[in-house]
Design an enzyme around this catalytic site. Sequence first.
Site, PDB file in Angstrom:
ATOM      1  N   ASP A 363      39.930  46.304  51.661  1.00  0.00           N
ATOM      2  CA  ASP A 363      38.608  45.825  51.874  1.00  0.00           C
ATOM      3  C   ASP A 363      37.961  46.875  52.824  1.00  0.00           C
ATOM      4  OD1 ASP A 363      37.144  43.786  53.457  1.00  0.00           O
ATOM      5  OD2 ASP A 363      38.826  42.978  54.509  1.00  0.00           O
ATOM      6  N   ASP A 474      42.475  38.531  47.178  1.00  0.00           N
ATOM      7  CA  ASP A 474      43.040  37.954  48.543  1.00  0.00           C
ATOM      8  C   ASP A 474      42.613  36.653  48.806  1.00  0.00           C
ATOM      9  OD1 ASP A 474      44.504  38.228  50.916  1.00  0.00           O
ATOM     10  OD2 ASP A 474      43.638  40.336  51.495  1.00  0.00           O
ATOM     11  N   ASN A 476      42.393  34.691  52.631  1.00  0.00           N
ATOM     12  CA  ASN A 476      42.806  34.969  54.129  1.00  0.00           C
ATOM     13  C   ASN A 476      42.846  33.598  55.068  1.00  0.00           C
ATOM     14  OD1 ASN A 476      44.324  37.661  54.309  1.00  0.00           O
ATOM     15  ND2 ASN A 476      42.167  38.460  53.609  1.00  0.00           N
ATOM     16  N   CYS A 530      47.300  37.832  46.695  1.00  0.00           N
ATOM     17  CA  CYS A 530      47.695  38.000  47.788  1.00  0.00           C
ATOM     18  C   CYS A 530      46.968  36.859  48.920  1.00  0.00           C
ATOM     19  CB  CYS A 530      46.836  39.717  48.414  1.00  0.00           C
ATOM     20  SG  CYS A 530      47.125  39.807  49.986  1.00  0.00           S
ATOM     21  N   ASP A 552      52.123  40.784  54.724  1.00  0.00           N
ATOM     22  CA  ASP A 552      51.516  41.979  55.561  1.00  0.00           C
ATOM     23  C   ASP A 552      52.716  42.771  56.330  1.00  0.00           C
ATOM     24  OD1 ASP A 552      49.125  41.520  54.309  1.00  0.00           O
ATOM     25  OD2 ASP A 552      48.260  40.567  55.974  1.00  0.00           O
TER      26      ASP A 552
HETATM   27  C1  GLA Z   1      44.843  40.697  54.125  1.00  0.00           C
HETATM   28  C2  GLA Z   1      45.763  41.415  53.146  1.00  0.00           C
HETATM   29  C3  GLA Z   1      45.897  42.829  53.633  1.00  0.00           C
HETATM   30  C4  GLA Z   1      44.354  43.456  53.532  1.00  0.00           C
HETATM   31  C5  GLA Z   1      43.738  42.654  54.720  1.00  0.00           C
HETATM   32  C6  GLA Z   1      42.310  43.124  54.265  1.00  0.00           C
HETATM   33  O1  GLA Z   1      45.353  40.605  55.345  1.00  0.00           O
HETATM   34  O2  GLA Z   1      47.118  40.754  53.122  1.00  0.00           O
HETATM   35  O3  GLA Z   1      46.783  43.562  52.753  1.00  0.00           O
HETATM   36  O4  GLA Z   1      44.207  43.610  52.288  1.00  0.00           O
HETATM   37  O5  GLA Z   1      43.461  41.344  54.243  1.00  0.00           O
HETATM   38  O6  GLA Z   1      41.194  42.671  55.022  1.00  0.00           O
END
Ligand code: GLA
Length: 739
Positions: A363, A474, A476, A530, A552
């Site tokens: 990121d 990803d 999130n 992810c 994570d």
């Molecule tokens: C998520 C992913 C992490 C990382 C962050 C970046 O939490 O699981 O490994 O890439 O986003 O913002």
Amino acid sequence: MRILACSFLFLLATFLPSFGQSSIREDAAKQQWILNAGESTYVIGVNDQGMLQSLYWGPKLEPGASLPAAKMKPERASFDPPIATTPLEYPAWGAGLFTEPALKVTSPNGDRTLILKFASAQVDGQQLEIVLKDVVQPVTVHLFYRAYPQGVIARWSRIENQAQSPFRIEQAMSAVWNLPQGTGYSLSWLTGQWAAEWQLHTAPLETGAQLLESRRGSTAHQANPWFAIGRTDQTNENAGPVWFGELGWSGSWRMVVESTALHNVRVTAGYNPYDFNYTLAPGQSLETPKFYAGYTAQGHGEASRILHRFQLAEILPGKPDPRPRPIIYNSWEATEFAVTEAGQISLADKAAKLGVERFVVDDGWFGARKDDHAGLGDWYVNQQKFPNGLKPLIDHVHALGMDFGLWVEPEMVNPDSDLYRKHPDWAMQFPNRQHTEQRNQLVLNLANPEVAAYVYQFLDQLLTDNNIAFLKWDYNRNWSEPGWTTGPGTSATAPNVDAEKQIYVQYVNNLYDILQRLRAKHPKVEIESCSGGGGRVDLGILRYTDEVWPSDNTDALDRIDIQYGFTHAYTPEVMVAWVTDVPNYLDRRVIPLQFRFLVAMQGALGIGGNLNKWTTEEMDTAQRLTAFYKTVRTTVQHGKLYRLQSPMNSEVSQVQYVAQDGSQAVLLAYLHSQHYGLAYPTVRLQGLDPKATYRIHALDAAKYADEATVQGSVLMGAGVELKLGGDYDSTALALEKLP
Ligand code: GLA
């Protein structure tokens, strides 16, 4: 010639993995279908009422074996109608079905019942298709069965509207798996949360229903669509019957495990009916996700090995023989959002020295991304951080002999982004409601074809313009307002809620479609799934992604438990694990470097520490361990996994892997903490050739002091002594089978 043919067959038998067979046989006279998959058999038949019924699921039956004709159960009491007590293959709601329905619809005339009867069947190689029709409404259901030699059967359904008007599907499951009627079962399942995914539970299956599900729009951390059911008094890691399965769907899902008062035990899974509604126009159909299941008589260990082999051979994009995962370096824990060209080059230089094969920028490289408040949606390179674009960094990484990977989160948008300012209606939302932000971001509505086109287009451009070998994809947050204010048939004054709810299916199908098209156009690009760690791991997404980020949480001690749970459902090939810095960012725990490495070596090894801070001694250790991993990685990622000692409630644990062709075995052994100065317990290996001799290559000469060549029967019977002592000690043995 004959001798040649024999020796060729012998060679095949020696070197090909010993997979079973699969077949589907129809017994037309009895209207039964016998499906063999590996060491298991599954039998269904049409009963005296014309309904499709489950007859058998268990150890493989002999060829030609015949079961008694299917028969509806008699009414036991007026409260137990046959429809609710007969183990039906795809029970629809109607005629007094009180157990979990596979299908529930409302017809335009208000008829809410369905009675599905057998119409036809067709066997096509390894696939069986059975058509059921309602006795009144023009509703047709196709049931599909596919048998795989690894010991897995896939089941799914397609619901068709052959009427003149639309009908509404309120619940559509993929399949119902009926276990042998009885008591004394134990259910194993996986739950979790962010940074603590893959928690394994096992408990007796009591009368009632247990619900495993996600209402969040994606697979989610909180539960994984996997189950394993054993016999409480017979099943353990190494022995006993296990019925197991997993659903391939990356959206909201539900799995219901029922044990009725009459001891009918069944597992139903498919689309989550919560807030669900799918209106089928005339001529339309809805297909449900695949629900895979298997049976073994050899305990939870073998159930996992069957799933691992199956995923490698039939699911992953690299099937039938995916290439072992390269060793990744990922910058996230080292630099977080503060990525710059110079900073990443400096990390890449050091990563290359360790033997890393793929350098991944996480990121922070795009848009106005300083932290998690802005930038998602603006997928252009941040000029301050990379004034000359990504090319100089990518070229540098290539010159170091590594390939290059990049983090993206394509389905999300920050309100503080150019994309959102331009297209606020692209985010999911309900009319006249404040949207709910999580991590300062919103979910783009991928069900909207315009949004899906944008996401495909920017990713295609990114991969066309840059020499990128890998995307970490990803995701999130979860859904909060799963609305589609501009959806089909919707206007500001007349929302079409029915059509809007297609978002639950259409979003995920568009996601799969984007992944599939990107892979087709950029065949060399590999992808990691992810979702804030392990929030999107299932057999749906794994058809398009080569690996996953299980959590994570990179603390090695927590990670042992997390990986233990993970391997019950998924292969070590996809289980990426990084070695990161200590004190660990989550719990401040300080664990020696070798232990951290050996934990990460249980799957696809990666490194995620700030290498600028590693001492020369640490760099040397890391180099030695990475080199060792390369000698065993194919066995770890493609071999048979034996969880020799569970880490749960134990201060020691070990995992062992045996190459599919038997030529190598690997033992990873851990001492989490030592009590009373006790010696490390003897480790008895498994899965070796008892007659063969193995040469033992010890990672640490001082921790294995016995003979260098030992017979398989001795390694399995008497075991090996390891000299581990103190807290967080660890070692590894590589065993080479001698000819
Ligand atoms: C998520 C992913 C992490 C990382 C962050 C970046 O939490 O699981 O490994 O890439 O986003 O913002």
